[in-house]
Design a protein around this motif. Structure first.
Motif, PDB file in Angstrom:
ATOM      1  N   GLY A  13       0.883  -1.229  -0.030  1.00 37.27           N
ATOM      2  CA  GLY A  13       0.225   0.031  -0.129  1.00 37.27           C
ATOM      3  C   GLY A  13       0.975   1.317  -0.126  1.00 37.27           C
ATOM      4  O   GLY A  13       2.120   1.297   0.329  1.00 37.27           O
ATOM      5  N   GLY A  14       0.298   2.443  -0.568  1.00 34.85           N
ATOM      6  CA  GLY A  14       0.990   3.670  -0.387  1.00 34.85           C
ATOM      7  C   GLY A  14       1.164   4.076   0.743  1.00 34.85           C
ATOM      8  O   GLY A  14       0.516   3.779   1.837  1.00 34.85           O
ATOM      9  N   ALA A  15       1.997   5.347   0.822  1.00 36.96           N
ATOM     10  CA  ALA A  15       2.079   6.126   2.154  1.00 36.96           C
ATOM     11  C   ALA A  15       0.774   6.731   2.614  1.00 36.96           C
ATOM     12  O   ALA A  15       0.281   6.887   3.931  1.00 36.96           O
ATOM     13  N   LEU A  16      -0.238   7.156   1.618  1.00 38.00           N
ATOM     14  CA  LEU A  16      -1.512   7.734   1.882  1.00 38.00           C
ATOM     15  C   LEU A  16      -2.456   6.620   2.693  1.00 38.00           C
ATOM     16  O   LEU A  16      -2.975   6.970   3.716  1.00 38.00           O
ATOM     17  N   ARG A  17      -2.531   5.518   2.357  1.00 27.80           N
ATOM     18  CA  ARG A  17      -3.180   4.320   2.780  1.00 27.80           C
ATOM     19  C   ARG A  17      -2.641   4.101   4.178  1.00 27.80           C
ATOM     20  O   ARG A  17      -3.436   3.950   5.232  1.00 27.80           O
ATOM     21  N   LYS A  18      -1.450   4.105   4.597  1.00 25.48           N
ATOM     22  CA  LYS A  18      -0.884   3.976   5.846  1.00 25.48           C
ATOM     23  C   LYS A  18      -1.322   5.316   6.799  1.00 25.48           C
ATOM     24  O   LYS A  18      -1.449   4.829   8.126  1.00 25.48           O
ATOM     25  N   VAL A  19      -1.110   6.291   6.320  1.00 26.56           N
ATOM     26  CA  VAL A  19      -1.450   7.382   7.204  1.00 26.56           C
ATOM     27  C   VAL A  19      -2.934   7.347   7.565  1.00 26.56           C
ATOM     28  O   VAL A  19      -3.317   7.534   8.734  1.00 26.56           O
ATOM     29  N   LEU A  20      -3.777   7.012   6.432  1.00 27.94           N
ATOM     30  CA  LEU A  20      -5.516   7.073   6.818  1.00 27.94           C
ATOM     31  C   LEU A  20      -5.584   5.683   7.853  1.00 27.94           C
ATOM     32  O   LEU A  20      -6.224   5.931   9.037  1.00 27.94           O
ATOM     33  N   GLY A  21      -4.647   4.605   7.613  1.00 26.56           N
ATOM     34  CA  GLY A  21      -5.029   3.468   8.483  1.00 26.56           C
ATOM     35  C   GLY A  21      -4.762   3.914   9.913  1.00 26.56           C
ATOM     36  O   GLY A  21      -5.346   3.568  11.055  1.00 26.56           O
TER      37      GLY A  21
END
Length: 66
Positions: A13-21
Motif C-alpha cells: 500500500g502507499g503512504a496515504l493508505r498507511k497514514v489513513l489507517g
C-alpha cells in the motif's frame, strides 16, 4: 523470486493508505479511552449484528439443502 500474489488482492500500500489507517486506529483508540461505556455498547451491538448475520446464513444454507 517474486512473492506469490493472490489474484485481485493488492498487497502493500502507499503512504496515504498507511497514514489513513493510522488515523483511523488512533481515532478508535481515542473513542475507547474517552468513552469506554459507549465503545462497549457499540462492540456488543456489532457482535450481535454479526451473530445474527451468521445465524441467518446458516439457516439459509440448511434450508437450501432440504
Amino acid at each position: 523470486m517474486a512473492k506469490s500474489q493472490i489474484p485481485g488482492f493488492k498487497t502493500g500500500g502507499g503512504a496515504l493508505r498507511k497514514v489513513l489507517g493510522a488515523c483511523v486506529a488512533l481515532a478508535l483508540l481515542a473513542l475507547i479511552v474517552h468513552y469506554p461505556a459507549d465503545a462497549a455498547s457499540w462492540a456488543k451491538g456489532a457482535a450481535g449484528t454479526a451473530g445474527g448475520a451468521i445465524d441467518g446464513l446458516v439457516t439459509f444454507f440448511r434450508n437450501l439443502g432440504n
